[in-house]
Design a protein around this motif. Structure first.
Motif, mmCIF file in Angstrom:
data_model
loop_
_atom_site.group_PDB
_atom_site.id
_atom_site.type_symbol
_atom_site.label_atom_id
_atom_site.label_comp_id
_atom_site.label_asym_id
_atom_site.label_seq_id
_atom_site.Cartn_x
_atom_site.Cartn_y
_atom_site.Cartn_z
ATOM 1 N N THR A 21 0.831 -1.207 0.000
ATOM 2 C CA THR A 21 0.000 0.000 0.000
ATOM 3 C C THR A 21 0.869 1.262 0.000
ATOM 4 O OG1 THR A 21 -1.636 -1.247 1.266
ATOM 5 C CG2 THR A 21 -1.921 1.143 1.181
ATOM 6 N N LEU A 275 -0.574 6.014 16.298
ATOM 7 C CA LEU A 275 -0.746 5.212 15.090
ATOM 8 C C LEU A 275 -2.016 4.386 15.133
ATOM 9 C CD1 LEU A 275 2.933 3.852 15.031
ATOM 10 C CD2 LEU A 275 2.049 5.979 13.996
ATOM 11 N N GLU A 276 -2.853 4.535 14.136
ATOM 12 C CA GLU A 276 -4.042 3.672 14.080
ATOM 13 C C GLU A 276 -3.685 2.297 13.535
ATOM 14 O OE1 GLU A 276 -7.739 6.849 13.963
ATOM 15 O OE2 GLU A 276 -7.398 5.587 12.199
ATOM 16 N N SER A 277 -2.608 2.208 12.765
ATOM 17 C CA SER A 277 -2.149 0.897 12.302
ATOM 18 C C SER A 277 -0.636 0.814 12.418
ATOM 19 C CB SER A 277 -2.565 0.647 10.849
ATOM 20 O OG SER A 277 -1.832 -0.469 10.337
ATOM 21 N N GLU A 280 1.012 -0.740 9.167
ATOM 22 C CA GLU A 280 1.027 0.180 8.017
ATOM 23 C C GLU A 280 2.040 1.301 8.221
ATOM 24 O OE1 GLU A 280 -2.793 1.676 6.734
ATOM 25 O OE2 GLU A 280 -3.624 -0.340 6.534
ATOM 26 N N PHE A 281 2.175 1.792 9.455
ATOM 27 C CA PHE A 281 3.160 2.852 9.684
ATOM 28 C C PHE A 281 4.573 2.298 9.573
ATOM 29 C CE2 PHE A 281 5.871 5.641 12.232
ATOM 30 C CZ PHE A 281 5.644 6.833 11.565
ATOM 31 N N SER A 284 5.507 2.093 6.105
ATOM 32 C CA SER A 284 5.825 3.397 5.507
ATOM 33 C C SER A 284 7.261 3.803 5.814
ATOM 34 C CB SER A 284 4.881 4.476 6.044
ATOM 35 O OG SER A 284 3.554 4.152 5.707
ATOM 36 N N VAL A 285 7.707 3.476 7.017
ATOM 37 C CA VAL A 285 9.094 3.785 7.391
ATOM 38 C C VAL A 285 10.047 2.938 6.543
ATOM 39 C CG1 VAL A 285 10.769 3.860 9.264
ATOM 40 C CG2 VAL A 285 8.367 4.362 9.753
ATOM 41 N N LEU B 140 7.809 9.996 5.547
ATOM 42 C CA LEU B 140 7.254 8.814 6.202
ATOM 43 C C LEU B 140 5.758 8.668 5.945
ATOM 44 C CD1 LEU B 140 9.153 9.205 9.588
ATOM 45 C CD2 LEU B 140 9.702 7.608 7.748
ATOM 46 N N THR B 261 -2.340 6.143 5.933
ATOM 47 C CA THR B 261 -1.567 5.144 5.195
ATOM 48 C C THR B 261 -2.470 4.242 4.370
ATOM 49 O OG1 THR B 261 -1.552 3.882 7.252
ATOM 50 C CG2 THR B 261 0.464 5.071 6.679
ATOM 51 N N THR B 265 -7.188 5.327 7.712
ATOM 52 C CA THR B 265 -6.268 4.927 8.781
ATOM 53 C C THR B 265 -5.329 6.086 9.098
ATOM 54 O OG1 THR B 265 -6.331 2.671 7.943
ATOM 55 C CG2 THR B 265 -4.591 3.199 9.527
ATOM 56 N N LYS B 266 -5.585 6.746 10.234
ATOM 57 C CA LYS B 266 -4.851 7.957 10.604
ATOM 58 C C LYS B 266 -3.557 7.631 11.341
ATOM 59 C CE LYS B 266 -9.038 10.727 11.198
ATOM 60 N NZ LYS B 266 -9.936 11.296 12.223
ATOM 61 N N GLN B 267 -2.537 8.419 11.042
ATOM 62 C CA GLN B 267 -1.244 8.265 11.709
ATOM 63 C C GLN B 267 -0.741 9.677 12.015
ATOM 64 O OE1 GLN B 267 -0.534 5.012 11.972
ATOM 65 N NE2 GLN B 267 -0.812 3.936 10.038
ATOM 66 N N VAL B 268 -0.296 9.908 13.224
ATOM 67 C CA VAL B 268 0.159 11.251 13.594
ATOM 68 C C VAL B 268 1.562 11.182 14.195
ATOM 69 C CG1 VAL B 268 -0.312 13.307 14.991
ATOM 70 C CG2 VAL B 268 -2.217 12.023 14.004
#
Lengths: 328, 328
Positions: A21, A275-277, A280-281, A284-285, B140, B261, B265-268
């Protein structure tokens, strides 16, 4: 337009799906395919057109891949796969067995150097971004204390432990950072914090038929290493509630460096992730570091690397000129 | 024990004093002295034994200096000093005129390359650490929005503007980030925020004898560019209160990257600084980058650099092996 960076995904669980993704969100990267130990025709990918190959297709050394993102586990997959694949490809992995990182680095470096590949190990958010922020904090504030708090987040290892307790039909465990502890750290108190003061553990449990709630609760909260050192709460829920409310994989945490630059002058640096996932995070890294690996290799910078060795600008799709003009 | 990095300080105001103190906290660095345009014998340093030299002592090219930390201003000092000194020494500066950074980079690079020196420009916390975190965030989380909030902090420029208003005998201005705006950003709302919605401005003013409070307040809050675009509050205080309560130079702020992502799906990612002394913290950042400049130069990596070009491990006094074993 520069040539795209061509990525292969090795291993296809939650992390591999996240990488697939994430590549779709980065126009400078393209996905060659997924490489799996399963029979390729049995693997359903997120993207309809993602090619799936057998792991053995990597053996000969394909020339259509710039970087492989390794999405296997640290217990058995990566110790074997990272050196083996670094001998043929640039790679990125998320090896997270902190105690064995020097050994893993040495094995991967020994494979990568003669092959002329670049291998970024142990990236993600911890190890990875949190590791970076611990070192930034200590380098910037030579005098002070560093704190890492995790959560609120789903802990896979503790959820597994929970589910092995007799009388537990299902369940999840969340790690919560102590708000009180964080506030004391933010205030520059530099507190000494015990394990119990840093985090609490919150369990949601579905009871097996006929199991006794009090017996199960006692077995959980008294489990050595996993739950006994913490204030642990156990809440009993139905199988429907577990299915409805606890399917996400949230996580995150805080790295706080609190120090002084002169007598009594407090300075606090805080880095946090919500992080909601988690997978997935993390994916991304890995993808941003895959970009860096490809660029380093193109520049002739080979061997094993960690987040400490990689100039931040290499993570960005933008050129150094664009970064200086618009982001500095 | 490796050889110490020998540092010279150019310019001796609040920032230069901060660098002097910061070097004292880093055992791998030593201070050669302060270089000033004032008569050296008139300069009282923080440390009793700190040598003070005339700026002209740098002209010949001293061989007892590994890096110069330039502590002058961006308006007139650094555009001249950074290229001139980079032609003889490794340097670090905190050039902060964002719009002219590419020009400054080019001038410093052109001086540094033929001289074989390494020059880190525009470091500190903004530009500097905040710039880094904006780029990390975007690399990221490819899909999302980036927000920078400043404060609570003393704004030198706005305090100066305030003190030029007729009827103002003294005063300071603090920039405050909007808590509401930050909460919306943290919640992943990705709001469009106007200037007025991002920050408020808080003025503490000592009235001149005979000045009319309402007239002064109106002159301040309606001042174009400086105060009119913001919700500005003006509080009148006594000269004693100004002296007692407003001598510090606190600052800080937040860089927040909020993205997704996958669908929904939120990521902060949040980076924040809470600084009791802005100049002392900026000085600490310059000193860490001075360490990196000396190491890069030793490795033959010359020319102008920004925070984007510098691998984070170079900021730490620890070796790559130590970082991998204990911090990753």
């Amino acid at each position: 337009m520069t040539t795209q960076i061509r990525v292969g995904i090795v291993g296809y669980g939650n992390l591999g799906r996240g990488v697939e993704t994430a590549i779709g969100l980065n126009p400078d990267m393209s996905l060659v395919g997924v490489f799996t130990r399963r029979a390729p025709e049995t693997v359903a990918t997120v993207g309809d057109s993602t090619p799936v190959f057998a792991m053995s297709d990597l053996e000969a050394g394909r020339d259509d891949i710039d970087v492989l993102v390794l999405c296997g586990g640290s217990a058995t997959d990566l110790p074997e796969q990272s050196p083996a694949l670094a001998a043929k490809y640039c790679i990125v992995d998320s090896y997270d067995n902190h105690a064995k990182i020097p050994e893993h680095f040495a094995a991967v470096d020994a494979a990568a150097r003669p092959a002329g590949t670049t291998a970024v190990i142990s990236t993600g958010w911890d190890p990875g971004l949190f590791s970076l922020n611990r070192v930034f904090g200590e380098a910037l504030l030579a005098q002070g204390s560093t704190y890492t708090f995790w959560g609120r987040g789903l802990s896979q290892g503790h959820s597994d432990a929970l589910r092995r307790v007799p009388g537990v039909a299902g369940g999840v465990q969340y790690t919560l950072p102590s708000e009180t502890a964080i506030e004391r750290v933010r205030a520059g108190e530099n507190p000494e914090l015990s394990t119990r003061e840093r985090h609490t553990r919150q369990c949601f449990v579905v009871l097996a038929d006929g199991a006794d709630a009090d017996t199960v609760r006692a077995a959980i909260v008294n489990m050595p290493n996993y739950f006994e050192p913490y204030d642990t709460t156990v809440e009993f829920i139905t199988a429907e509630e577990l299915e409805r409310d606890h399917q996400g994989m949230p996580h995150g945490g805080f790295v706080i460096r609190s120090g002084t630059t002169s007598e009594g002058t407090k300075q606090v640096i805080e880095y946090s992730l919500t992080l909601e996932s988690n997978p997935e995070f993390t994916a991304s890294v890995l993808v941003a570091y895959a970009r860096a690996a490809a660029r380093l290799n193109k520049a002739g910078d080979i061997g094993a690397k960690t987040v400490y060795d990689i100039a931040p600008g290499l993570l960005s799709p933008l050129s150094p000129e664009e970064l200086r003009a618009n982001h500095l």
